[in-house]
Motif scaffolding. Structure first.
Motif, PDB file in Angstrom:
ATOM      1  N   GLN A 204      61.747  85.480  -7.924  1.00  0.00           N
ATOM      2  CA  GLN A 204      61.436  85.793  -9.326  1.00  0.00           C
ATOM      3  C   GLN A 204      60.232  85.004  -9.828  1.00  0.00           C
ATOM      4  O   GLN A 204      59.454  85.492 -10.663  1.00  0.00           O
ATOM      5  CB  GLN A 204      62.650  85.514 -10.202  1.00  0.00           C
ATOM      6  N   ARG A 205      60.074  83.783  -9.330  1.00  0.00           N
ATOM      7  CA  ARG A 205      58.962  82.933  -9.772  1.00  0.00           C
ATOM      8  C   ARG A 205      57.674  83.192  -8.988  1.00  0.00           C
ATOM      9  O   ARG A 205      56.647  82.569  -9.257  1.00  0.00           O
ATOM     10  CB  ARG A 205      59.355  81.460  -9.636  1.00  0.00           C
ATOM     11  N   GLY A 206      57.741  84.065  -8.002  1.00  0.00           N
ATOM     12  CA  GLY A 206      56.556  84.358  -7.210  1.00  0.00           C
ATOM     13  C   GLY A 206      56.206  83.283  -6.199  1.00  0.00           C
ATOM     14  O   GLY A 206      55.065  83.216  -5.727  1.00  0.00           O
TER      15      GLY A 206
ATOM     16  N   THR B 195      51.154  80.029  -2.538  1.00  0.00           N
ATOM     17  CA  THR B 195      50.889  80.507  -3.895  1.00  0.00           C
ATOM     18  C   THR B 195      51.696  79.731  -4.927  1.00  0.00           C
ATOM     19  O   THR B 195      51.227  79.480  -6.043  1.00  0.00           O
ATOM     20  CB  THR B 195      51.226  82.000  -4.021  1.00  0.00           C
TER      21      THR B 195
ATOM     22  N   ASN C 237      56.184  81.426  -2.571  1.00  0.00           N
ATOM     23  CA  ASN C 237      56.260  81.870  -1.176  1.00  0.00           C
ATOM     24  C   ASN C 237      56.581  80.718  -0.219  1.00  0.00           C
ATOM     25  O   ASN C 237      56.483  80.872   0.994  1.00  0.00           O
ATOM     26  CB  ASN C 237      54.982  82.588  -0.743  1.00  0.00           C
TER      27      ASN C 237
END
Length: 264
Positions: free
Chosen positions: A54-56, A36, A58
Motif C-alpha cells: 500500500q505504501r509503494g 523506491t 519495494n
C-alpha cells in the motif's frame, strides 16, 4: 541519488566482519533492484507485507523470518495453505525481503538493545554492555513502579512478573529477545548482584522457576517478562530512524504490528 538493494544491505552489515553462517540473507527480490521505498518491521507478517504494498515500498527489512522458523526451514510447510498464501503474496508483489538479525545483534552496543534502552529512557543508567545483556543501575523503585514505567514507555498494556510488587529494585539485568533462558539469565543474579532480571522471552520452566524458588527462600529477587516482540520492536524502530538519516531521499516507514496476544 539512486540506491539499490545490495547497497543498503552492504551498509547495514558493514560495521561487522562477514559472518560465515547467518540467517541475514535476501529472502525475496533481486539485489540490483533500485530502492523506491523501505518498510522496516520486527516481523514480516502478512499484514506488514500488505502495508508495504500500500505504501509503494519495494524493500522490507525485518528482524525475524517470514515463515515461522528461525532458520527459514520451509520443508514441512510446502503444502500448508498459510505458508503458500504468504509466499505467493511476496512473489506476486515483487517486494524484496531482507532479514536483518544476526548482524544487528552484533553491533556495539547490540542494535536491538540500544533501541530498547532508548525507548525505556534508561541509557544514562547503563553500567556495562555484554553481548547478550546489559547491566543497569536505575534510581531505586518498586517492582510495580518499574513495571508501570516499562508499560508506559513501550506502549504495552501488560507485562508478566514474579516477585513482591513492593520490592525495591535498582540493579537490573536486561536481555532483549529470546535470551531469557536459564543458561543466560540465572547466573546473572549472583554474578551481577541483581535485584531484577528483565527479558523478552525464554523457557518458562527455567528462569521463572529459579525466581519462584529464590522468592520462596526469602531472597531479594524479581523477574519481568516483556514478550519477544515487545523487547525487540524498539530496535527496529531505531533502525528505521537511522536509515532515514542514511538515505534521506528514500521514504522509510517503520511498521509496528499489533500485539499478538490478548488478555481474556
Amino acid at each position: 541519488m539512486r540506491v539499490n538493494i545490495q547497497t543498503v544491505i552492504n551498509r547495514l552489515i558493514s560495521p561487522i566482519a562477514k559472518l560465515e553462517q547467518t540467517v541475514d540473507t535476501l529472502k525475496f527480490g533481486h539485489p540490483d533492484t533500485e530502492v523506491t521505498s523501505i518498510v522496516v518491521a520486527f516481523m514480516p507478517t502478512q499484514s506488514v507485507i500488505e502495508q508495504a504494498i500500500q505504501r509503494g515500498a519495494n524493500l522490507i527489512i525485518a528482524h525475524e523470518g517470514p515463515f515461522f522458523s528461525h532458520h527459514d526451514d520451509t520443508v514441512l510447510r510446502k503444502d500448508d495453505p498459510v505458508y503458500e498464501e504468504k509466499r505467493r503474496l511476496l512473489e506476486s508483489s515483487g517486494i524484496a525481503l531482507f532479514r536483518f538479525h544476526d548482524y544487528l545483534h552484533r553491533y556495539t552496543p547490540d542494535g536491538v538493545m540500544e533501541g530498547l534502552l532508548q525507548k525505556l529512557d534508561w541509557m544514562p543508567y547503563v553500567q556495562k554492555h555484554q553481548p547478550a545483556y546489559s547491566i543497569l543501575q536505575i534510581p531505586t523503585a518498586t517492582l510495580s513502579q518499574i513495571a508501570e514505567h516499562v508499560k508506559r514507555r513501550l506502549g504495552i498494556t501488560f507485562v508478566r512478573s514474579h516477585g513482591d510488587r513492593e520490592l525495591s529494585c535498582s540493579t537490573i539485568g536486561l536481555l532483549a529477545g529470546y535470551r531469557g533462558g536459564g543458561q543466560n539469565a540465572i547466573p546473572l543474579f549472583e554474578k551481577e548482584e541483581l535485584d531484577l532480571v528483565m527479558y523478552g522471552e525464554g523457557p518458562e520452566w527455567e528462569t521463572p522457576e529459579y525466581v519462584r524458588d529464590a522468592v520462596y527462600q526469602g531472597r531479594h529477587k524479581a523477574l519481568i517478562v516483556l514478550g519477544h516482540a515487545e523487547s525487540e520492536e524498539p530496535g527496529m524502530e531505531l533502525l528505521a530512524n537511522k536509515l532515514t538519516s542514511m538515505y534521506p531521499e528514500v521514504p522509510i516507514h517503520y511498521v509496528k504490528e499489533r500485539p499478538i496476544f490478548n488478555i481474556l
